[in-house]
Design an enzyme around this catalytic site. Structure first.
Site, short mmCIF file in Angstrom:
data_model
loop_
_atom_site.label_atom_id
_atom_site.label_comp_id
_atom_site.label_asym_id
_atom_site.label_seq_id
_atom_site.Cartn_x
_atom_site.Cartn_y
_atom_site.Cartn_z
N ASP A 16 0.83 -1.21 0.00
CA ASP A 16 0.00 0.00 0.00
C ASP A 16 0.86 1.26 0.00
OD1 ASP A 16 -2.35 1.44 0.01
OD2 ASP A 16 -2.76 1.15 2.15
N GLY A 17 0.30 2.32 -0.57
CA GLY A 17 0.95 3.64 -0.49
C GLY A 17 1.52 4.15 -1.81
N TRP A 21 2.90 7.99 -2.43
CA TRP A 21 4.32 8.11 -2.84
C TRP A 21 4.42 9.03 -4.06
CZ3 TRP A 21 7.25 7.07 -7.18
CH2 TRP A 21 8.64 6.97 -6.99
N ASN A 64 -11.05 -2.62 -5.25
CA ASN A 64 -10.31 -1.66 -6.07
C ASN A 64 -11.02 -1.32 -7.39
OD1 ASN A 64 -7.07 -2.86 -4.94
ND2 ASN A 64 -8.17 -1.03 -4.29
N ARG A 190 -4.79 -2.12 8.79
CA ARG A 190 -6.00 -2.94 8.60
C ARG A 190 -5.69 -3.99 7.55
NH1 ARG A 190 -7.37 2.29 6.96
NH2 ARG A 190 -7.07 2.59 4.73
C1 IPE Z 1 -5.45 -2.75 -0.18
O1 IPE Z 1 -5.10 -1.41 -0.32
C2 IPE Z 1 -5.43 -3.42 -1.51
C3 IPE Z 1 -4.12 -3.57 -2.15
C4 IPE Z 1 -2.98 -3.22 -1.63
C5 IPE Z 1 -4.15 -4.16 -3.46
P1 IPE Z 1 -6.19 -0.27 -0.48
O2 IPE Z 1 -5.46 1.01 -0.52
O3 IPE Z 1 -7.09 -0.57 -1.62
O4 IPE Z 1 -7.03 -0.43 0.87
P2 IPE Z 1 -7.89 0.62 1.68
O5 IPE Z 1 -8.92 1.14 0.73
O6 IPE Z 1 -6.98 1.70 2.14
O7 IPE Z 1 -8.47 -0.16 2.83
C1 IPE Z 2 -1.63 0.31 -3.36
O1 IPE Z 2 -1.40 1.69 -3.37
C2 IPE Z 2 -1.87 -0.25 -4.75
C3 IPE Z 2 -3.24 -0.72 -4.99
C4 IPE Z 2 -4.21 -0.72 -4.12
C5 IPE Z 2 -3.52 -1.22 -6.32
P1 IPE Z 2 -2.60 2.71 -3.32
O2 IPE Z 2 -3.03 3.03 -4.72
O3 IPE Z 2 -3.69 2.24 -2.44
O4 IPE Z 2 -1.89 4.00 -2.71
P2 IPE Z 2 -2.49 4.98 -1.62
O5 IPE Z 2 -2.99 4.16 -0.48
O6 IPE Z 2 -3.60 5.73 -2.29
O7 IPE Z 2 -1.34 5.86 -1.25
MG MG Z 3 -4.11 2.44 -0.46
#
Ligand code: IPE
Ligand code: IPE
Ligand code: MG
Length: 236
Positions: A16-17, A21, A64, A190
């Site tokens: 995540d992130g 980033w 997603n 989480r």
């Molecule tokens: C969880 O991350 C799913 C993946 C890393 C693929 P999200 O960024 O989608 O989760 P939430 O929405 O913050 O719970």
């Molecule tokens: C995780 O990074 C990748 C996926 C869920 C596909 P995010 O896209 O959730 O990045 P943040 O949480 O918005 O920073």
């Molecule tokens: Mg995320």
């Protein structure tokens, strides 16, 4: 990190992130996902090298799909490229790739690439990399129950046979041990529907590090913390 003591057999990672980033660099979210894919390639090679047997990575959740179409399309394109590159480079490393999640919900061409990558790597005897795509823990449990119900209808099993040992054979992770350690980057603490059933006894490691910045040293840190945990499984 000592590779010889108490290494987790199965590590789960919630990558995540990527968005944050990219935002911190005034770049579009896509750019973060691209760097995130690079981090995944590096970490999977490293995990295999140090002797991790299973690694499961959360790449796209059932939730997603609710993101803007442009971002979802970008992620699917990135996935296409990842699969093609890994099919081409399969000779170079020893990683067996499997996909968990409901692949029937993915574009047809991606489903075909997944089969090709799984096929090309199935004899590899290194780490097994499980990529969670269109994966949701609750969705997985419902799909498993439906399959089990079919077997009851067809008289392959009866209701009185149902127990935990039988049920796990219907999960996407049949034949994969439960994750010992689940890592989540980006400061969120989480599960977000990742390995709902399988994480019942997992250790959790949360770090503020954003996924594209997650490197070997960060991975070592997580393993070290795990190695110092006292796992009891309900015992004294
Ligand atoms: C969880 O991350 C799913 C993946 C890393 C693929 P999200 O960024 O989608 O989760 P939430 O929405 O913050 O719970
Ligand atoms: C995780 O990074 C990748 C996926 C869920 C596909 P995010 O896209 O959730 O990045 P943040 O949480 O918005 O920073
Ligand atoms: Mg995320």
């Amino acid at each position: 990190m000592d590779r010889n003591i108490n290494l987790p057999a199965h590590v789960g990672i919630i990558m995540d992130g990527n968005g944050r980033w990219a935002k911190s660099r005034s770049m579009p979210r896509d750019f973060g996902h691209k760097q995130g894919a690079k981090a995944l390639e590096k970490i999977s090679k490293y995990a295999d090298e140090i002797g991790i047997l299973h690694m499961s990575v959360y790449a796209f959740s059932t939730e997603n799909w609710n993101r803007p179409k442009k971002e979802v399309d970008g992620l699917m394109n990135l996935l296409r490229n990842y699969l093609k590159r890994n099919i081409k480079d399969a000779k170079k490393d020893n990683i067996r790739v499997c996909v968990i999640g409901d692949r029937r919900g993915l574009p047809q061409d991606i489903q075909e690439l997944i089969i090709r990558l799984e096929d090309t790597t199935k004899e590899k005897d290194g780490m097994q990399l499980n990529i969670a795509l269109n994966y949701g823990g609750r969705d997985e449990i419902i799909r498993s129950i439906k399959e089990m119900a079919k077997d009851i209808e067809n008289k392959k099993i009866s209701t009185s046979d149902i127990n935990e040992d039988l049920f796990i054979n219907y999960l996407d992770t049949a034949n994969i041990p439960d994750p010992d350690l689940i890592i989540r980057t980006s400061g969120e603490e989480r599960l977000s529907n990742f390995l709902t059933w399988q994480s019942a006894y997992s250790e959790f490691y949360f770090t503020d590090c954003l996924w594209p910045d997650f490197d070997k040293a960060e991975f070592d840190k997580a393993i070290e913390v795990y190695q110092n945990r006292d796992r009891r499984f309900g015992q004294v």
